[in-house]
Write an enzyme that holds these catalytic residues in place. Structure first.
Site, PDB file in Angstrom:
ATOM      1  N   ASP A 267       0.859  -1.169   0.000  1.00 52.61           N
ATOM      2  CA  ASP A 267       0.000   0.000   0.000  1.00 52.61           C
ATOM      3  C   ASP A 267       0.909   1.237   0.000  1.00 52.61           C
ATOM      4  OD1 ASP A 267      -3.225   0.586   1.579  1.00 52.61           O
ATOM      5  OD2 ASP A 267      -2.094   1.766   0.122  1.00 52.61           O
TER       6      ASP A 267
HETATM    7  C1  GLC Z   1      -4.444   4.237  -0.093  1.00 58.10           C
HETATM    8  C2  GLC Z   1      -5.304   3.046   0.283  1.00 58.10           C
HETATM    9  C3  GLC Z   1      -5.368   1.989  -0.780  1.00 58.10           C
HETATM   10  C4  GLC Z   1      -5.318   2.657  -2.138  1.00 58.10           C
HETATM   11  C5  GLC Z   1      -3.937   3.268  -2.291  1.00 58.10           C
HETATM   12  C6  GLC Z   1      -3.779   3.995  -3.638  1.00 58.10           C
HETATM   13  O1  GLC Z   1      -3.719   4.698   0.991  1.00 58.10           O
HETATM   14  O2  GLC Z   1      -5.028   2.402   1.516  1.00 58.10           O
HETATM   15  O3  GLC Z   1      -6.574   1.248  -0.575  1.00 58.10           O
HETATM   16  O4  GLC Z   1      -5.570   1.719  -3.168  1.00 58.10           O
HETATM   17  O5  GLC Z   1      -3.621   4.151  -1.239  1.00 58.10           O
HETATM   18  O6  GLC Z   1      -4.598   5.108  -3.666  1.00 58.10           O
END
Ligand code: GLC
Length: 738
Positions: A267
């Protein structure tokens, strides 16, 4: 067998191309593939272009200008030495331009066709801008409505979440990922994110392995069985080892037990956050931990780009490990057909499908709404009997708020609001009097209450549109108090005092506390955040064009103090029974110390939820009868056939979700008091009866037992069927030793 042969041959060809490419790649080019870089929204900076030209970026995220995407792909394909195309990722969660209900609403449909359609349309709209990868579905089991991200989930149940995960993955990916209009799915967040303590986002999650395997992991297995191309690690610290460095999750479960051949992406900056967790002392250590644990691609932070080459030289990470990471990413790019078709057609024939997509979004919204209360059948409203309607509240006419969380690319110009739809439906047949009454759902000002009261006085019926703005749920937006925000309850009380019939429509990203509201209104329609077509869908339901068919995918607590509260709980050694629950007010003064009731309950609140999992009213009535099993004893490996008659005993055509629950009475570990094991949604005309059948195999009753191995154990089972998890229509059967 031919199809299998073809697939195997295709897979073999891809693996061969991967091997050849790996042989050619330099260490720098390999490490480059492991980086996912955030785009600067439509701008191509010189450094970004240069890095791509050097083959040092594997993918970009958050670029939605198709011309910019094509330009970046061209740099990768035509200027870098090996011409490896880019992954282009985006959070396409419940729609792209056309927005569907939030996932909690999609789950309330209990209809896999709806999330599948949502996935297919989202992929079609997103891929037209060059996006080839979505960071969805989010399939974290969520038992805590304080958690803002419950909005993005399919709720509290592993079975329902698994069925819907399979459906939306298929919607995104289609039969062949390389086909135009398909995008790679990314199951997230692996794993256990929803168990964050106190519902605070990013908070610690401690989940015993047995609970992890029986509750939190099954939806991911379902998504991977459906072919999900990737998985995203969770931010959370799981039992002391953050998921982003958790070998047990990323190697033992994902690769050894499940043989997952997709790729793992972290993430956002989750690798660099390993030092914030206190698992590592530096970015270099974080890169080492994450890469060796099994994270293939790093989202946004640069620890891999900065340190993997040194770690390789120092022998802290092997060349083989890096080659495996790169291969996992290349495999997705080959499956997507990016090497053969890296660019997005911009001059495609104008196949405007917006009407078809809006219709699909409307249908989804109709099926996602859950009717929670309908006292003296005030709903559906009769158009002919009304001369004036008061439409009141901050969510009656807000094209943006009705879309919900995670709708970066939603086109609010497409939004049709409830006020617009009610006016269009009523035409001249009744006066529609509108008053926003509150600037936002969090307002604490009564300055417009007077206008609201006047609006109600001159109307026959009141339709209130209250709940949460979209920003009050979603990532990093957890709430400790999940009441209606602001002074909405006061507004309801003030309007209730006028004695007119009140229909409350709630838009929200989570279950809210409704004890107060439900005392003051005649009907409650829970719409979650219903998306672009909120208006037409809600109007159809309020005026009876369609009957509500939604069922809750998550339990509604009476008070925050009950959380976590969910239907598939364990029995405990002292389960509360009606007789054992003592009300705090009934305890006499000076009461001597005693174990009141000796059972598991709270002194100061009813022991049940406000609305249970699987609950939802209809405008019709349904009766279940003649529940029968073809066997009452089966051996391991056999199946049981369950049949029940369902009759629409009401006045209108409507849909019912028939739910099948079981309880394994004795297990090598304690088992939930009920578990959903099947459901079917059926439309019946008034008076119509249908026979509904389920097949339950002993494999369907398998669980992770005492040694955390998947087992089915002999023993007695209870089985229930009905339109809610609290149904009492019960049968029994037994699995006997073979
Ligand atoms: C965010 C979220 C994740 C998302 C990623 C890209 O922090 O936790 O679910 O897909 O970043 O935006």
């Amino acid at each position: 067998m031919e199809i299998l042969g073809k697939t195997t041959k295709h897979s073999r060809a891809i693996e061969k191309r991967i091997e050849e490419l790996i042989q050619e790649m330099t260490v720098a080019e390999k490490i480059g593939q492991l980086s996912l870089v955030n785009s600067i929204y439509g701008k191509i900076t010189k450094p970004l272009r240069q890095t791509i030209a050097e083959g040092k970026i594997g993918g970009i995220l958050n670029e939605v200008d198709v011309n910019v995407v094509n330009e970046l792909q061209q740099t990768a394909v035509e200027e870098s030495r090996l011409g490896i195309p880019l992954l282009v990722g985006r959070d396409v969660i419940h729609g792209f331009k056309t927005i569907f209900p939030i996932p909690l609403g999609l789950a309330s449909t209990w209809n896999p066709e709806i999330p599948e359609r949502c996935g297919r349309i989202s992929a079609s709209e997103a891929s037209a801008t060059g996006i080839n990868w979505t960071f969805a579905p989010m399939i974290d089991i969520s038992r805590d409505p304080r958690w803002g991200r419950i909005a993005e989930s399919f709720g509290e149940d592993p079975y329902l979440t698994g069925v819907l995960a399979k459906a939306i993955v298929y919607g995104f990916q289609g039969d062949d990922l390389s086909s135009p209009g398909c995008i790679a799915a990314c199951a997230k967040h692996f794993a256990g994110y929803g168990a964050c303590e106190s519902g605070k986002d990013y908070n610690t999650a401690n989940i015993p392995e047995n609970e992890l395997r029986n509750v939190y992991l099954p939806p991911f297995k379902a998504a991977f069985d459906a072919g999900a191309a990737s998985v995203m690690t969770s931010f959370s610290d799981l039992d002391g080892i953050p998921a982003t460095a958790n070998e047990f999750l990323l190697k033992q479960i994902l690769r050894q037990e499940w043989q997952f051949d997709g790729f793992v992406v972290s993430d956002w900056e989750a690798i660099s956050q390993l030092s914030v967790h206190g698992l590592t002392a530096s970015d270099k250590d974080s890169a080492c931990e994450a890469a060796n644990a099994g994270v293939d691609m790093e989202m946004v932070s640069r620890t891999y780009a900065d340190h993997l080459a040194d770690l390789l030289i120092e022998g802290k990470i092997s060349q083989d490990r890096i080659d495996t990471m790169v291969s996992n990413i290349l495999r997705a790019k080959f499956k997507l057909g990016l090497f053969d078709r890296p660019y997005t057609e911009t001059s495609s024939v104008n196949t405007d499908k917006s009407h078809e997509y809006l219709e699909a979004a409307r249908c989804a919204a109709v099926q996602s709404c859950v009717l929670l209360e309908n006292k003296h059948n005030i709903l559906p409203l009769s158009k002919d009997k009304l001369s004036s309607i008061a439409v009141i509240g901050p969510l009656a006419d807000d094209r943006y708020e009705q879309l919900g969380t995670w709708i970066f690319d939603g086109d609010i110009e497409l939004s049709q609001t409830p006020l617009q739809a009610i006016k269009a439906f009523m035409k001249k047949s009744a006066e529609v009097n509108y008053c926003r009454a509150m600037a936002t759902t969090r307002s604490r000002s009564r300055e417009d209450f007077g206008e609201a009261v006047e609006t109600v006085r001159k109307s026959d019926v009141v339709i209130l549109f209250l709940g949460e703005e979209s920003i009050l749920s979603g990532e990093a937006h957890s709430r400790a108090d999940i009441s209606l925000p602001g002074i909405q309850n006061e507004l309801i009380e003030e309007i209730a005092a006028l004695g007119k019939p009140i229909v409350l429509v709630i838009m929200a990203g989570r279950p809210l506390l409704l004890e107060k509201a439900r005392k003051n209104v005649d009907a409650i329609l829970y719409a979650w955040h219903p998306g672009t077509m909120a208006g037409p869908a809600i109007a159809e339901l309020l005026f009876g064009i369609a009957s509500p068919s939604g069922k809750l995918p998550v339990t509604f607590p009476r008070a925050v103090g009950q959380i976590p509260i969910y239907y598939n709980h364990k029995n405990t050694g002292r389960p509360a029974t009606a007789g054992s629950v003592t009300n705090i007010d009934d305890i006499e003064a000076g009461a001597p110390q005693h174990s009141s009731g000796d059972t598991s309950f709270h002194l100061d609140i009813d022991n049940s939820p406000l609305y249970p999992f699987g609950y939802g009213l209809s405008y019709s009535e349904f009766k279940y009868s003649n529940l029968r099993l073809d066997h009452d004893k089966i051996k391991l490996g056999e199946s049981i056939r369950i049949e029940v008659e369902l009759t629409n005993t009401g006045e209108c055509e409507a849909e019912e979700v028939t739910q099948l629950y079981v309880r394994d009475l004795v297990g090598s570990v304690t088992r939930p008091v009920r578990e959903l094991k099947g459901f079917k949604k059926l439309r019946l005309r008034p008076g119509e009866t249908a026979s509904i059948t389920f097949e339950l195999s002993t494999d369907d009753l398998a669980f992770y037992g005492r040694n955390n191995k998947l087992v089915t154990e002999a023993g007695r089972f209870h089985l229930w069927i009905g339109g809610c998890s609290d149904t009492d229509l019960r049968a029994e059967f037994e699995i006997i030793e073979s």
